[in-house]
Design an enzyme around this catalytic site. Structure first.
Site, PDB file in Angstrom:
ATOM      1  N   ASP A 187       0.497   5.190   6.290  1.00 40.25           N
ATOM      2  CA  ASP A 187       0.184   4.101   5.360  1.00 40.25           C
ATOM      3  C   ASP A 187       1.479   3.572   4.728  1.00 40.25           C
ATOM      4  O   ASP A 187       2.506   4.262   4.738  1.00 40.25           O
ATOM      5  CB  ASP A 187      -0.763   4.677   4.295  1.00 40.25           C
ATOM      6  CG  ASP A 187      -1.102   3.703   3.204  1.00 40.25           C
ATOM      7  OD1 ASP A 187      -1.261   2.504   3.510  1.00 40.25           O
ATOM      8  OD2 ASP A 187      -1.209   4.146   2.043  1.00 40.25           O
ATOM      9  N   ASP A 234       1.639   1.435   1.284  1.00 40.53           N
ATOM     10  CA  ASP A 234       1.690   1.440  -0.183  1.00 40.53           C
ATOM     11  C   ASP A 234       1.382   2.818  -0.759  1.00 40.53           C
ATOM     12  O   ASP A 234       0.388   3.445  -0.418  1.00 40.53           O
ATOM     13  CB  ASP A 234       0.712   0.399  -0.743  1.00 40.53           C
ATOM     14  CG  ASP A 234       1.116  -0.998  -0.316  1.00 40.53           C
ATOM     15  OD1 ASP A 234       2.322  -1.270  -0.314  1.00 40.53           O
ATOM     16  OD2 ASP A 234       0.234  -1.796   0.033  1.00 40.53           O
TER      17      ASP A 234
HETATM   18 MG   LIG Z   1      -1.709   3.322   0.302  1.00 39.27          MG
END
Ligand SMILES: [Mg+2]
Length: 172
Positions: free
Chosen positions: A6, A8
């Protein structure tokens, strides 16, 4: 192994940016620390607690996010032995697409465009997924590594990693 990572709160730090913007516009303290389980909007006055949604939709929001400590070196190391994919639910925020692409090109130039997946729901078929949002683990059959962030500190149902060194300890 194929590893989905991922962006963020795993590679990039939007929380820091939110606090900076709330500080600039409303004087929210820069040293704000989120209580376990909380999001940024729990920590600002009620009349401005939706402002984060405007910030995140502005062009440029994702372009200059700080790096999560150790992420560049760790992803490089993982790449030596594994196939690394960046999987980000970027389509939620129209203006984020170009910014996220440019941010990755700046900080992770060793990741090919073939390994970058900007998507909505994360329907991926990798062996490992590293993410701070447990909702992204729904329906995922591989090994789930929950990357620690204030909002997920109260969750106990997942294998947790607090930092990138712990990821390397588990996967190298
Ligand atoms: Mg995230």
């Amino acid at each position: 192994m194929r590893i989905a990572i991922d962006m963020d709160e795993v590679l990039a730090d939007p929380l820091h940016k939110f606090i900076q913007l709330y500080n600039r516009d409303y004087g929210v303290p820069l040293d704000l620390i989120l209580d376990p389980g909380n999001e940024i909007y729990h920590h600002v006055p009620e009349h401005i607690n939706n402002k984060w949604f405007e910030y995140i939709n502005e062009k440029g929001f994702f372009r200059d996010l700080p790096l999560i400590e150790g992420s560049v070196e760790a992803v490089k190391k993982l790449q030596e032995n594994h196939e690394v994919y960046i999987v980000s639910a970027a389509t939620e925020f129209r203006n984020s697409l170009e910014d996220k692409w440019d941010w990755l090109a700046e900080h992770f130039p060793f990741i090919s465009w073939r390994n970058i997946m900007f998507c909505g729901d994360k329907i991926v078929n990798t062996d490992v997924m590293i993410d701070d949002r447990a909702k992204n683990f729904v329906g995922f059959n591989g090994r789930k590594l929950l990357f620690t962030s204030p909002h997920n500190l109260l969750l106990t149902d997942y294998e947790r990693v607090d930092n990138w060194q712990q990821v390397l300890d588990k996967l190298l």
